[in-house]
Design a protein around this motif. Structure first.
Motif, PDB file in Angstrom:
ATOM      1  N   TYR A  88       6.808  16.198  16.553  1.00 27.22           N
ATOM      2  CA  TYR A  88       7.347  14.833  16.537  1.00 27.22           C
ATOM      3  C   TYR A  88       7.663  14.389  17.958  1.00 27.22           C
ATOM      4  O   TYR A  88       7.398  13.248  18.338  1.00 27.22           O
ATOM      5  N   ARG A  89       8.252  15.298  18.736  1.00 31.38           N
ATOM      6  CA  ARG A  89       8.582  14.968  20.130  1.00 31.38           C
ATOM      7  C   ARG A  89       7.311  14.774  20.947  1.00 31.38           C
ATOM      8  O   ARG A  89       7.246  13.891  21.814  1.00 31.38           O
ATOM      9  N   VAL A  99       9.725  10.076  28.403  1.00 31.02           N
ATOM     10  CA  VAL A  99      10.952  10.179  27.620  1.00 31.02           C
ATOM     11  C   VAL A  99      11.670  11.492  27.891  1.00 31.02           C
ATOM     12  O   VAL A  99      11.058  12.510  28.193  1.00 31.02           O
ATOM     13  N   VAL A 100      12.985  11.433  27.797  1.00 27.96           N
ATOM     14  CA  VAL A 100      13.865  12.580  27.961  1.00 27.96           C
ATOM     15  C   VAL A 100      14.693  12.678  26.687  1.00 27.96           C
ATOM     16  O   VAL A 100      15.142  11.666  26.151  1.00 27.96           O
ATOM     17  N   PHE A 101      14.904  13.892  26.199  1.00 26.20           N
ATOM     18  CA  PHE A 101      15.617  14.095  24.946  1.00 26.20           C
ATOM     19  C   PHE A 101      17.039  14.592  25.181  1.00 26.20           C
ATOM     20  O   PHE A 101      17.259  15.458  26.024  1.00 26.20           O
ATOM     21  N   VAL A 102      17.975  14.029  24.434  1.00 27.92           N
ATOM     22  CA  VAL A 102      19.343  14.531  24.363  1.00 27.92           C
ATOM     23  C   VAL A 102      19.497  15.062  22.951  1.00 27.92           C
ATOM     24  O   VAL A 102      19.556  14.288  21.992  1.00 27.92           O
ATOM     25  N   GLY A 144      14.647  17.625  28.561  1.00 23.13           N
ATOM     26  CA  GLY A 144      15.789  17.298  27.739  1.00 23.13           C
ATOM     27  C   GLY A 144      16.936  18.242  27.942  1.00 23.13           C
ATOM     28  O   GLY A 144      16.852  19.212  28.697  1.00 23.13           O
ATOM     29  N   VAL A 145      18.013  17.924  27.247  1.00 23.77           N
ATOM     30  CA  VAL A 145      19.252  18.696  27.349  1.00 23.77           C
ATOM     31  C   VAL A 145      19.872  18.831  25.967  1.00 23.77           C
ATOM     32  O   VAL A 145      19.681  17.980  25.098  1.00 23.77           O
ATOM     33  N   ASP A 146      20.603  19.910  25.774  1.00 16.66           N
ATOM     34  CA  ASP A 146      21.400  20.103  24.561  1.00 16.66           C
ATOM     35  C   ASP A 146      22.820  19.669  24.863  1.00 16.66           C
ATOM     36  O   ASP A 146      23.367  19.994  25.926  1.00 16.66           O
ATOM     37  N   VAL A 147      23.429  18.947  23.910  1.00 18.39           N
ATOM     38  CA  VAL A 147      24.803  18.480  24.072  1.00 18.39           C
ATOM     39  C   VAL A 147      25.566  18.805  22.800  1.00 18.39           C
ATOM     40  O   VAL A 147      25.182  18.366  21.704  1.00 18.39           O
ATOM     41  N   ASP A 148      26.637  19.566  22.954  1.00 17.98           N
ATOM     42  CA  ASP A 148      27.487  19.939  21.825  1.00 17.98           C
ATOM     43  C   ASP A 148      28.238  18.717  21.297  1.00 17.98           C
ATOM     44  O   ASP A 148      28.737  17.912  22.073  1.00 17.98           O
ATOM     45  N   VAL A 149      28.317  18.600  19.955  1.00 15.56           N
ATOM     46  CA  VAL A 149      28.943  17.426  19.347  1.00 15.56           C
ATOM     47  C   VAL A 149      30.399  17.622  18.955  1.00 15.56           C
ATOM     48  O   VAL A 149      30.974  16.764  18.287  1.00 15.56           O
ATOM     49  N   SER A 150      31.004  18.714  19.374  1.00 15.67           N
ATOM     50  CA  SER A 150      32.436  18.847  19.094  1.00 15.67           C
ATOM     51  C   SER A 150      33.195  17.933  20.053  1.00 15.67           C
ATOM     52  O   SER A 150      32.764  17.686  21.170  1.00 15.67           O
TER      53      SER A 150
END
Length: 179
Positions: A88-89, A99-102, A144-150
């Motif tokens: 999909y990406r 495009v850059v993914f978060v 892209g980067v991973d971002v914690d949702v807490s």
């Protein structure tokens, strides 16, 4: 960020894409597009009934998001999309190469709790298992980067901005993924 990227805020249902996307767009000074608005009615009906989408269901939706992202190339923008699979990406990147993914990430328990408290969304909590089963995290070779949702939406947004800035400083809009 110095360069006006098109950012795709991705993740399983309930991670906060619709909350974080507009906040991130505001912080970056670019427009926001809600990925759910690109779904055809048939997709919304399917998900509302608790039926997971197939890849064939998703291709037109991803193409519509890719078209929007392509139109924002060089101008910047933020759009939400689950973008759960690498394919999909890749479809989004083929339409809009910069495009850059978060990737908004969190524990299943946290995300399920958030989903159970939201009102008026067509995605039922029952589909969360299929979302996690489908999810293919960002690869090291994906921009892209991973971002914690807490934490609060403001804290999550600040982490996203910092992570995107670090990605920009690395000069690698198309390669490594600091995690």
């Amino acid at each position: 960020m110095d360069t006006p990227h098109v950012v795709v805020v991705m993740g399983v249902a309930g991670t906060g894409k619709t909350t974080i996307g507009p906040l991130l767009a505001a912080r970056l000074g670019v427009p926001y597009a809600e990925g759910d608005d690109f779904h055809p009615e048939a997709n919304i009906a399917k998900m509302s009934a608790g039926t997971p989408l197939t890849d064939d269901d998703r291709w037109p939706w991803l193409d519509a998001i890719g078209f929007w992202a392509h139109g924002r190339a060089g101008l910047g923008g933020v759009v939400s999309s689950s973008a759960l699979k690498r394919s999909y990406r890749e479809r989004l990147r083929s339409a809009a190469p910069g495009v850059v993914f978060v990737h908004l990430t969190g524990s299943r328990a946290l995300i399920e709790d958030r989903m159970s408290h939201r009102k008026g969304h067509f995605m039922p909590t029952a589909l969360l298992d299929s979302q996690f089963a489908t999810l293919q995290p960002l690869g090291a070779d994906e921009a892209g980067v991973d971002v914690d949702v807490s934490g609060s939406p403001e804290e999550i947004t600040a982490r996203a901005v910092a992570a995107l800035s670090a990605l920009d400083r690395a000069g690698d809009g198309g390669g490594s993924c600091p995690k």
